[in-house]
Design an enzyme around this catalytic site. Structure first.
Site, short mmCIF file in Angstrom:
data_model
loop_
_atom_site.label_atom_id
_atom_site.label_comp_id
_atom_site.label_asym_id
_atom_site.label_seq_id
_atom_site.Cartn_x
_atom_site.Cartn_y
_atom_site.Cartn_z
N TRP A 20 0.81 -1.21 0.00
CA TRP A 20 0.00 0.00 0.00
C TRP A 20 0.85 1.26 0.00
CZ3 TRP A 20 0.10 -3.22 4.30
CH2 TRP A 20 0.73 -2.71 5.42
N GLU A 37 -4.13 -5.71 3.76
CA GLU A 37 -4.17 -6.43 5.04
C GLU A 37 -4.91 -7.75 4.91
OE1 GLU A 37 -2.56 -6.06 7.70
OE2 GLU A 37 -1.68 -4.11 7.27
N GLN A 42 -2.10 -14.73 6.32
CA GLN A 42 -1.69 -16.08 5.88
C GLN A 42 -0.92 -16.11 4.55
OE1 GLN A 42 -5.54 -16.27 6.16
NE2 GLN A 42 -5.79 -17.57 7.93
N THR A 43 -0.52 -14.96 4.00
CA THR A 43 0.26 -14.96 2.76
C THR A 43 1.44 -14.00 2.94
OG1 THR A 43 -1.79 -15.34 1.54
CG2 THR A 43 0.11 -14.71 0.25
N TYR A 120 -7.76 -7.55 14.35
CA TYR A 120 -6.49 -7.10 13.81
C TYR A 120 -6.69 -6.16 12.61
CZ TYR A 120 -2.43 -6.69 10.99
OH TYR A 120 -1.45 -6.12 10.23
N ASP A 138 -0.32 -8.27 14.90
CA ASP A 138 -0.19 -9.44 14.02
C ASP A 138 0.90 -10.37 14.60
OD1 ASP A 138 2.20 -8.19 13.47
OD2 ASP A 138 1.90 -8.04 11.31
#
Ligand code: SF4
Length: 349
Positions: A20, A37, A42-43, A120, A138
């Site tokens: 971003w 986000e 998970q990536t 989150y 996180d």
């Protein structure tokens, strides 16, 4: 110098280029923060970069994303896994467009009422896009806080105390930069293995460094072993090389994605003879050597791959919703990684 000042000073000198920031410059639009986000859950950052730019180019606003067909969103997402995120992404874009006039709300309550936005993501949007003093914790921040305060309680039980400690540290000024600084620190300095304490701006305050057990924290409760499910995937091809695909049910694992047909995925030993009875059409099925293994969040999957050439009589018995796709057009389909592996295995064999 306070802990936050030291961290922000470090951040001003070392900030990383996350998706971003590259697109939006100084203060990122809420749409871009939200999009990245959701993708970063998970990536990895390295994988997200290309997908993020592809999404923004194709759908530059939340309204454009809301107006897109869900199949287009799923096929553009394909390869990133955890496809419930893509469905929630689309549902959330629609909710923001229809309920909030295309503007992301600022309050935690309204953000968390949107599909796919948990504590989150709500905090990350509030901090990074609106500069609100919200605490975004996180995995990276979790690690920094566990070490800073030498929290010995294993995760996941430690989550509550980590969240409390993290919230106490958030400054009222430059909250967005502070949130990103914490994430960057965890990703680049306070790394899981061999944290680089000598260059860390929090070194003087860090309890784990003083105790010499930083690398052991945060502790984690032992995980239960994942079960393994097994089945047979059926690659039915036409003489022109096109492969039969079908759509998975909208709800559940890989919901709404395309797939090659397969037998049920069951735990325990695989009876290939039994599984072949679940083939989509009668044909001369040949089980290929080797197979495909894939790991989902809750289980491993082992698929034997059977191949057959479609016959005229078999074609007449295809289930509604089945579709043929040539190999060169597979990238346009919403195929999850496991199905791409199955097709690659069949092509290679
Ligand atoms: Fe992490 Fe070391 Fe910094 Fe402590 S001093 S926060 S363990 S990098």
């Amino acid at each position: 110098m306070t802990h936050a000042t030291r961290l922000l000073d470090w951040y001003d000198r070392h900030r990383r280029t996350l998706p971003w920031r590259a697109v939006a410059g100084k203060r990122a639009a809420p749409y871009l923060v939200w999009l990245s986000e959701i993708m970063l859950q998970q990536t990895t950052v390295a994988t997200v970069g290309d997908y993020f730019h592809r999404f923004v180019k194709r759908w530059p606003t939340v309204e454009a994303l809301a107006a897109a067909p869900i199949d287009d969103v799923l096929s553009t997402w394909a390869g990133m896994g955890y496809y419930a995120r893509a469905r929630n992404l689309h549902a959330c874009a629609r909710a923001v467009t229809e309920q909030h006039g295309g503007n992301f709300p600022r309050s935690e309550q309204e953000l968390r009422a949107l599909p796919g936005i948990g504590p989150y993501t709500a905090a990350a949007i509030r901090a990074i896009a609106f500069d609100e003093p919200a605490s975004a914790v996180d995995g990276n921040v979790e690690r920094v806080i566990a070490r800073l305060f030498a929290i010995e309680v294993p995760l996941p039980d430690a989550k509550a105390v980590i969240a409390l400690r993290a919230a106490e540290l958030v400054p009222t000024q430059r909250a967005g930069d502070y949130a990103q600084a914490m994430m960057d620190l965890g990703a680049t300095v306070c790394t899981p293995r061999r944290p680089r304490c000598v260059i860390c701006p929090l070194m003087a305050d860090c309890q784990a460094r003083k105790r010499g057990n930083a690398e052991e924290l945060p502790r984690r409760a032992p995980k239960a072993d994942k079960p393994t499910r097994r089945g047979v995937a059926f690659v039915l091809s036409r003489k022109d090389g096109a492969v039969l695909l079908r759509k998975r049910p909208a709800r559940g694992l890989l919901g709404g994605m395309d797939e090659v047909p397969s037998s049920d995925w069951r735990e325990g030993a695989l009876s290939v003879a039994e599984a072949l009875k679940e083939a989509p059409v009668p044909a001369k099925w040949k089980v290929l050597e080797g197979g495909v293994r894939h790991t989902f969040t809750h289980f491993h999957l082992e698929l034997a791959v059977a191949h057959a050439i479609a016959t005229t009589s078999g074609l007449a018995r295809l289930a509604p919703g089945s579709a043929w796709c040539t190999i060169d057009r597979m990238t346009e389909r919403a195929l999850p990684t496991v199905m791409r592996k199955v097709i690659a295995h069949a092509v290679k064999s």
